[in-house]
Design a protein around this motif. Structure first.
Motif, PDB file in Angstrom:
ATOM      1  N   SER A  16       0.838  -1.205   0.000  1.00 24.47           N
ATOM      2  CA  SER A  16       0.000   0.000   0.000  1.00 24.47           C
ATOM      3  C   SER A  16       0.869   1.249   0.000  1.00 24.47           C
ATOM      4  O   SER A  16       2.095   1.168   0.090  1.00 24.47           O
ATOM      5  N   GLY A  19       5.030   2.431  -0.850  1.00 22.65           N
ATOM      6  CA  GLY A  19       5.655   1.226  -1.402  1.00 22.65           C
ATOM      7  C   GLY A  19       4.936   0.749  -2.651  1.00 22.65           C
ATOM      8  O   GLY A  19       5.573   0.365  -3.645  1.00 22.65           O
ATOM      9  N   SER A  40      -0.130  -8.515   5.660  1.00 23.39           N
ATOM     10  CA  SER A  40      -1.533  -8.901   5.447  1.00 23.39           C
ATOM     11  C   SER A  40      -1.701  -9.666   4.119  1.00 23.39           C
ATOM     12  O   SER A  40      -1.491  -9.095   3.041  1.00 23.39           O
ATOM     13  N   ASP A  70       5.900 -10.963   8.115  1.00 21.63           N
ATOM     14  CA  ASP A  70       5.746 -10.056   9.260  1.00 21.63           C
ATOM     15  C   ASP A  70       7.138  -9.543   9.590  1.00 21.63           C
ATOM     16  O   ASP A  70       8.007 -10.307  10.025  1.00 21.63           O
ATOM     17  N   ALA A  71       7.339  -8.251   9.388  1.00 24.20           N
ATOM     18  CA  ALA A  71       8.687  -7.690   9.533  1.00 24.20           C
ATOM     19  C   ALA A  71       9.143  -7.596  10.990  1.00 24.20           C
ATOM     20  O   ALA A  71      10.257  -7.136  11.256  1.00 24.20           O
ATOM     21  N   THR A  93       9.640   0.269   2.945  1.00 23.92           N
ATOM     22  CA  THR A  93       8.643   1.272   3.365  1.00 23.92           C
ATOM     23  C   THR A  93       7.739   0.727   4.473  1.00 23.92           C
ATOM     24  O   THR A  93       6.782   1.390   4.864  1.00 23.92           O
ATOM     25  N   SER A  94       8.022  -0.481   4.941  1.00 24.69           N
ATOM     26  CA  SER A  94       7.164  -1.064   5.981  1.00 24.69           C
ATOM     27  C   SER A  94       7.209  -0.226   7.249  1.00 24.69           C
ATOM     28  O   SER A  94       8.273   0.189   7.685  1.00 24.69           O
ATOM     29  N   GLY A  95       6.045  -0.025   7.809  1.00 27.29           N
ATOM     30  CA  GLY A  95       5.992   0.697   9.079  1.00 27.29           C
ATOM     31  C   GLY A  95       4.588   0.674   9.627  1.00 27.29           C
ATOM     32  O   GLY A  95       3.626   0.797   8.886  1.00 27.29           O
ATOM     33  N   GLU A  96       4.502   0.493  10.929  1.00 29.68           N
ATOM     34  CA  GLU A  96       3.183   0.545  11.591  1.00 29.68           C
ATOM     35  C   GLU A  96       2.939   1.994  12.012  1.00 29.68           C
ATOM     36  O   GLU A  96       3.839   2.823  11.922  1.00 29.68           O
ATOM     37  N   THR A 139      13.301   4.447   4.474  1.00 29.14           N
ATOM     38  CA  THR A 139      12.309   5.518   4.577  1.00 29.14           C
ATOM     39  C   THR A 139      12.284   6.081   5.986  1.00 29.14           C
ATOM     40  O   THR A 139      12.227   5.322   6.953  1.00 29.14           O
ATOM     41  N   GLY A 141      11.054  10.205   7.881  1.00 29.03           N
ATOM     42  CA  GLY A 141      10.014  11.211   7.741  1.00 29.03           C
ATOM     43  C   GLY A 141      10.572  12.544   8.213  1.00 29.03           C
ATOM     44  O   GLY A 141      11.669  12.607   8.780  1.00 29.03           O
ATOM     45  N   PRO A 182       9.928  11.572   3.294  1.00 33.06           N
ATOM     46  CA  PRO A 182       8.749  12.218   2.711  1.00 33.06           C
ATOM     47  C   PRO A 182       8.072  13.185   3.693  1.00 33.06           C
ATOM     48  O   PRO A 182       8.105  12.976   4.899  1.00 33.06           O
ATOM     49  N   THR A 187      -1.665   8.715   1.641  1.00 39.00           N
ATOM     50  CA  THR A 187      -1.699   7.252   1.579  1.00 39.00           C
ATOM     51  C   THR A 187      -2.667   6.686   2.614  1.00 39.00           C
ATOM     52  O   THR A 187      -3.190   7.406   3.461  1.00 39.00           O
ATOM     53  N   GLU A 188      -2.798   5.367   2.567  1.00 40.98           N
ATOM     54  CA  GLU A 188      -3.659   4.637   3.491  1.00 40.98           C
ATOM     55  C   GLU A 188      -3.228   4.816   4.952  1.00 40.98           C
ATOM     56  O   GLU A 188      -4.023   4.609   5.865  1.00 40.98           O
ATOM     57  N   LEU A 189      -1.961   5.181   5.155  1.00 41.66           N
ATOM     58  CA  LEU A 189      -1.449   5.411   6.513  1.00 41.66           C
ATOM     59  C   LEU A 189      -2.353   6.355   7.295  1.00 41.66           C
ATOM     60  O   LEU A 189      -2.583   6.188   8.491  1.00 41.66           O
ATOM     61  N   TRP A 190      -2.891   7.351   6.582  1.00 40.74           N
ATOM     62  CA  TRP A 190      -3.703   8.382   7.227  1.00 40.74           C
ATOM     63  C   TRP A 190      -5.109   7.904   7.553  1.00 40.74           C
ATOM     64  O   TRP A 190      -5.865   8.597   8.231  1.00 40.74           O
TER      65      TRP A 190
HETATM   66  N1  LIG Z   1       2.256   8.826   4.280  1.00 34.73           N
HETATM   67  C1  LIG Z   1       2.949   9.818   4.855  1.00 34.73           C
HETATM   68  O1  LIG Z   1       2.464  10.941   5.013  1.00 34.73           O
HETATM   69  C2  LIG Z   1       4.368   9.549   5.316  1.00 34.73           C
HETATM   70  C3  LIG Z   1       5.179  10.652   5.623  1.00 34.73           C
HETATM   71  C4  LIG Z   1       6.470  10.444   6.057  1.00 34.73           C
HETATM   72  C5  LIG Z   1       6.956   9.165   6.205  1.00 34.73           C
HETATM   73  N2  LIG Z   1       6.135   8.107   5.922  1.00 34.73           N
HETATM   74  C6  LIG Z   1       6.671   6.775   6.145  1.00 34.73           C
HETATM   75  O2  LIG Z   1       6.702   6.050   4.933  1.00 34.73           O
HETATM   76  C7  LIG Z   1       6.519   4.653   5.200  1.00 34.73           C
HETATM   77  C8  LIG Z   1       5.382   4.137   4.339  1.00 34.73           C
HETATM   78  O3  LIG Z   1       4.236   4.885   4.657  1.00 34.73           O
HETATM   79  P1  LIG Z   1       2.888   4.773   3.833  1.00 34.73           P
HETATM   80  O4  LIG Z   1       2.257   6.104   3.891  1.00 34.73           O
HETATM   81  O5  LIG Z   1       3.147   4.136   2.532  1.00 34.73           O
HETATM   82  O6  LIG Z   1       2.061   3.807   4.790  1.00 34.73           O
HETATM   83  P2  LIG Z   1       1.085   2.574   4.457  1.00 34.73           P
HETATM   84  O7  LIG Z   1       0.285   2.866   3.252  1.00 34.73           O
HETATM   85  O8  LIG Z   1       0.398   2.295   5.748  1.00 34.73           O
HETATM   86  O9  LIG Z   1       2.103   1.397   4.116  1.00 34.73           O
HETATM   87  C9  LIG Z   1       2.812   0.725   5.120  1.00 34.73           C
HETATM   88  C10 LIG Z   1       3.222  -0.619   4.595  1.00 34.73           C
HETATM   89  O10 LIG Z   1       3.907  -1.307   5.645  1.00 34.73           O
HETATM   90  C11 LIG Z   1       3.388  -2.623   5.729  1.00 34.73           C
HETATM   91  N3  LIG Z   1       3.574  -3.132   7.079  1.00 34.73           N
HETATM   92  C12 LIG Z   1       3.074  -2.637   8.236  1.00 34.73           C
HETATM   93  N4  LIG Z   1       3.419  -3.433   9.267  1.00 34.73           N
HETATM   94  C13 LIG Z   1       4.163  -4.438   8.734  1.00 34.73           C
HETATM   95  C14 LIG Z   1       4.803  -5.579   9.282  1.00 34.73           C
HETATM   96  N5  LIG Z   1       4.750  -5.867  10.583  1.00 34.73           N
HETATM   97  N6  LIG Z   1       5.477  -6.401   8.448  1.00 34.73           N
HETATM   98  C15 LIG Z   1       5.532  -6.158   7.116  1.00 34.73           C
HETATM   99  N7  LIG Z   1       4.959  -5.098   6.541  1.00 34.73           N
HETATM  100  C16 LIG Z   1       4.279  -4.242   7.345  1.00 34.73           C
HETATM  101  C17 LIG Z   1       1.909  -2.453   5.359  1.00 34.73           C
HETATM  102  O11 LIG Z   1       1.292  -3.654   4.914  1.00 34.73           O
HETATM  103  P3  LIG Z   1       0.567  -4.708   5.903  1.00 34.73           P
HETATM  104  O12 LIG Z   1      -0.450  -3.957   6.662  1.00 34.73           O
HETATM  105  O13 LIG Z   1       0.032  -5.748   4.974  1.00 34.73           O
HETATM  106  O14 LIG Z   1       1.643  -5.285   6.762  1.00 34.73           O
HETATM  107  C18 LIG Z   1       2.038  -1.494   4.192  1.00 34.73           C
HETATM  108  O15 LIG Z   1       2.369  -2.182   3.009  1.00 34.73           O
HETATM  109  C19 LIG Z   1       6.263   4.544   6.709  1.00 34.73           C
HETATM  110  O16 LIG Z   1       7.470   4.266   7.358  1.00 34.73           O
HETATM  111  C20 LIG Z   1       5.802   5.945   7.074  1.00 34.73           C
HETATM  112  O17 LIG Z   1       6.025   6.281   8.423  1.00 34.73           O
HETATM  113  C21 LIG Z   1       4.862   8.263   5.465  1.00 34.73           C
END
Ligand SMILES: NC(=O)c1ccc[n+]([C@@H]2O[C@H](COP(=O)([O-])OP(=O)(O)OC[C@H]3O[C@@H](n4cnc5c(N)ncnc54)[C@H](OP(=O)(O)O)[C@@H]3O)[C@@H](O)[C@H]2O)c1
Length: 247
Positions: A16, A19, A40, A70-71, A93-96, A139, A141, A182, A187-190
């Motif tokens: 998602s 990534g 997932s 599972d990372a 880019t994995s992150g909770e 990655t 932030g 970034p 993204t879905e993170l929000w």
């Molecule tokens: N979006 C922003 O505004 C932003 C800004 C700055 C930095 N970032 C950073 O960029 C990175 C990616 O963010 P994003 O916005 O793309 O978030 P995202 O859409 O939530 O993507 C996160 C990805 O990490 C995976 N993930 C989470 N827990 C995991 C685990 N235990 N093992 C393996 N994979 C795992 C998720 O998939 P599953 O749920 O399937 O595991 C998903 O594919 C993060 O580190 C985030 O902090 C994002």
């Protein structure tokens, strides 16, 4: 202009958000094989389907594969990179959701904030087998240079990833290692925060950022593609934040 023609790209966190956008952009840049992985099974399956649709619609030469990992689990990460075999580029880019709320949090409950973003990425970088010219992209932030209130733990995790990438750039050389930082990316993170709160943060950012818009996943993907393709960049953090640190 260089492309990713013939390259194999492994994206851990590719199901998602950022990534996934990098996975899609890699295919559009003619990568031969894009491998995504996350925890997932459903998200991995859906993401591979969406990538296959893009391959078919655009008649692209590449293929997409997905794995569940599972990372938190170092052994599972090592098993994954062994199964995938030699790669050109590793993108992490994995992150909770971030552990925020300092100082009103019990630090003993958030020590695991380093598990996926720091330890997971480091294990993957150490165990992956790279072809000549390969790279690792991690990655962080904007918190790494401009922390928001209550984000102390997140700043620590990002700072650790940022520093370890410079160490890796030396220890894995000539494999190149870079970090993307970034700003707000749509993204879905929000989706994990209440909609009203999200709207408030987003509209405030849109009004104040130098570029006057939030980042689309496709825009940030360009930065990842740049560090993968440019053979002369290593040990760098690329801040792609719309000017966040100046406002
Ligand atoms: N979006 C922003 O505004 C932003 C800004 C700055 C930095 N970032 C950073 O960029 C990175 C990616 O963010 P994003 O916005 O793309 O978030 P995202 O859409 O939530 O993507 C996160 C990805 O990490 C995976 N993930 C989470 N827990 C995991 C685990 N235990 N093992 C393996 N994979 C795992 C998720 O998939 P599953 O749920 O399937 O595991 C998903 O594919 C993060 O580190 C985030 O902090 C994002």
């Amino acid at each position: 202009m260089s492309t990713l023609e013939g390259k194999i790209v492994l994206l851990i966190g590719g199901s998602s958000g950022i990534g996934f956008a990098v996975a899609k952009a890699s295919l559009l840049s003619f990568a031969s094989h894009v491998v995504i992985a996350s925890s997932s099974p459903q998200k991995v399956k859906d993401a591979v389907t969406r990538l296959e649709e893009t391959i078919s619609q655009k008649s692209l030469p590449g293929r997409a594969t997905g794995y569940v990992v599972d990372a938190h689990d170092s052994a599972a990460i090592r098993a994954l990179v062994t199964k995938v075999g030699e790669i050109d580029h590793l993108v992490w880019t994995s992150g909770e959701p971030l552990k925020i709320g300092f100082p009103n949090i019990d630090l003993d409950t958030v020590r695991n904030a380093f598990d996926v973003r720091f330890w997971g990425a480091l294990v993957a970088a150490q165990s992956a087998k790279f072809k000549p010219g390969g790279s690792v992209t991690m990655t962080v932030g904007t918190v790494v240079v401009k922390p928001r209130p209550t984000w102390t733990v997140a700043a620590g995790v990002s700072g650790a990833v940022d520093a370890v990438a410079r160490g890796l750039a030396v220890d894995l050389a000539p494999i190149r290692v870079n970090v993307i930082s970034p700003g707000i990316v749509k993204t879905e993170l929000w989706d994990t925060i209440p909609p009203a709160q999200k709207e408030k943060i987003w509209s405030q950012a849109e009004a104040t950022l130098l570029v006057k818009h939030l980042c689309e996943p496709e825009e940030i993907a360009e930065a990842y593609l740049f560090v993968m393709k440019c053979g002369f960049i290593t040990g760098q953090r690329l801040e792609v934040d719309g000017g966040f640190k100046y406002v």
